[in-house]
Design a protein around this motif. Structure first.
Motif, short mmCIF file in Angstrom:
data_model
loop_
_atom_site.label_atom_id
_atom_site.label_comp_id
_atom_site.label_asym_id
_atom_site.label_seq_id
_atom_site.Cartn_x
_atom_site.Cartn_y
_atom_site.Cartn_z
N PRO A 126 9.12 10.46 -8.25
CA PRO A 126 8.62 9.17 -8.55
C PRO A 126 6.94 9.38 -9.15
O PRO A 126 6.54 8.58 -10.13
CB PRO A 126 8.45 8.09 -7.51
CG PRO A 126 9.66 8.77 -6.59
CD PRO A 126 9.75 10.29 -6.86
N VAL A 127 6.37 10.20 -8.75
CA VAL A 127 5.04 10.64 -9.17
C VAL A 127 5.14 11.14 -10.64
O VAL A 127 4.22 10.82 -11.56
CB VAL A 127 4.51 11.83 -8.18
CG1 VAL A 127 3.07 12.39 -8.94
CG2 VAL A 127 4.15 11.48 -6.91
N GLY A 128 6.19 11.78 -11.08
CA GLY A 128 6.43 12.33 -12.23
C GLY A 128 6.56 11.28 -13.51
O GLY A 128 6.23 11.61 -14.51
N PHE A 129 7.08 10.33 -12.87
CA PHE A 129 7.08 9.22 -13.99
C PHE A 129 6.11 7.93 -13.68
O PHE A 129 5.73 7.24 -14.65
CB PHE A 129 8.59 8.42 -14.12
CG PHE A 129 9.08 7.99 -13.01
CD1 PHE A 129 9.98 8.42 -12.17
CD2 PHE A 129 8.73 6.68 -12.58
CE1 PHE A 129 10.59 7.98 -10.85
CE2 PHE A 129 9.45 5.86 -11.59
CZ PHE A 129 10.35 6.52 -10.70
N LEU A 130 5.68 7.61 -12.68
CA LEU A 130 4.58 6.74 -12.46
C LEU A 130 3.34 7.30 -12.86
O LEU A 130 2.57 6.36 -13.30
CB LEU A 130 4.54 6.41 -10.74
CG LEU A 130 5.42 5.58 -10.25
CD1 LEU A 130 5.54 5.33 -8.68
CD2 LEU A 130 5.36 4.01 -10.95
N ASN A 184 -1.44 1.12 -8.59
CA ASN A 184 -1.24 0.54 -7.00
C ASN A 184 0.00 1.03 -6.58
O ASN A 184 0.23 1.40 -5.42
CB ASN A 184 -1.59 -0.75 -7.01
CG ASN A 184 -3.00 -0.99 -7.29
OD1 ASN A 184 -3.96 -0.35 -7.44
ND2 ASN A 184 -3.19 -2.43 -7.88
N ILE A 185 0.99 0.91 -7.30
CA ILE A 185 2.63 1.48 -6.50
C ILE A 185 2.31 2.88 -6.34
O ILE A 185 2.84 3.28 -5.52
CB ILE A 185 3.54 0.89 -7.78
CG1 ILE A 185 3.65 -0.62 -7.67
CG2 ILE A 185 5.00 1.51 -7.45
CD1 ILE A 185 4.45 -0.88 -9.08
N LEU A 186 1.91 3.55 -7.37
CA LEU A 186 1.92 5.02 -7.21
C LEU A 186 1.04 5.53 -5.92
O LEU A 186 1.29 6.27 -5.12
CB LEU A 186 1.07 5.80 -8.42
CG LEU A 186 0.86 7.17 -8.50
CD1 LEU A 186 2.16 8.10 -8.11
CD2 LEU A 186 0.02 7.59 -9.50
#
Length: 173
Positions: free
Chosen positions: A101-105, A41-43
């Motif tokens: 952030p997409v790369g770690f989420l 959901n955060i992603l």
């Protein structure tokens, strides 16, 4: 030129505040019962913010031809960023940070491997650039696609380092 630099720096600082918020949410999620769903959901919220800031927040531009909004000159764009152009360097950093952030989420949320994460990040940035082009709210730039995808790879690297450190801490106890 100074106004452009300050505008880019404000965007970078906004990106860092979002990153801090995501980091805090991840720390919260570690102790949450359904952490994968929470991180997913955060992603999704983060991606909505990215789409809103890169497409919806811009004013449509009139152009004579669609080709006026397309830039496939990858090397020329990168060269201009390093030829003493401060706003170009700021834009480069912003492009890297935007999808980090997409790369770690993504791997935290859905257990994706490196190439899956990179491919999904590429598709996200391709969607952004395509929407900018079709709505007239920005340029379709090859350099942005490459820069954003590199940012996803850097984010995945941060995820991998965190995973290795966590594994090391768990084994040490």
């Amino acid at each position: 030129m100074i106004n452009t630099i300050f505008h880019q720096l404000r965007l970078i600082s906004l990106t860092w505040w979002i990153a801090i918020g995501i980091a805090a949410a991840i720390l919260f999620a570690v102790h949450h019962k359904n952490k994968h769903q929470l991180l997913g959901n955060i992603l999704l919220v983060y991606l909505a913010i990215v789409f809103a800031s890169t497409v919806l927040s811009r004013t449509p531009v009139r152009h004579d031809a669609l080709s006026d909004l397309v830039n496939f000159d990858l090397l020329g764009t990168w060269a201009s960023r390093f030829a003493g152009n401060d706003s170009g360097r700021a834009e480069l950093l912003l492009n890297f940070f935007m999808l980090m952030p997409v790369g770690f989420l993504l791997p935290l949320s859905f257990s994706k491997r490196f190439w899956e994460t990179i491919f999904i990040g590429f598709l996200v940035t391709l969607a952004i650039e395509s929407l900018q082009l079709t709505t007239g709210r920005g340029w379709f730039e090859l350099s942005d696609i490459v820069d954003n995808t590199i940012g996803v790879a850097i984010g995945y690297g941060c995820y991998s380092i965190g995973k290795a450190l966590r594994r090391g801490f768990v084994h040490d106890k």
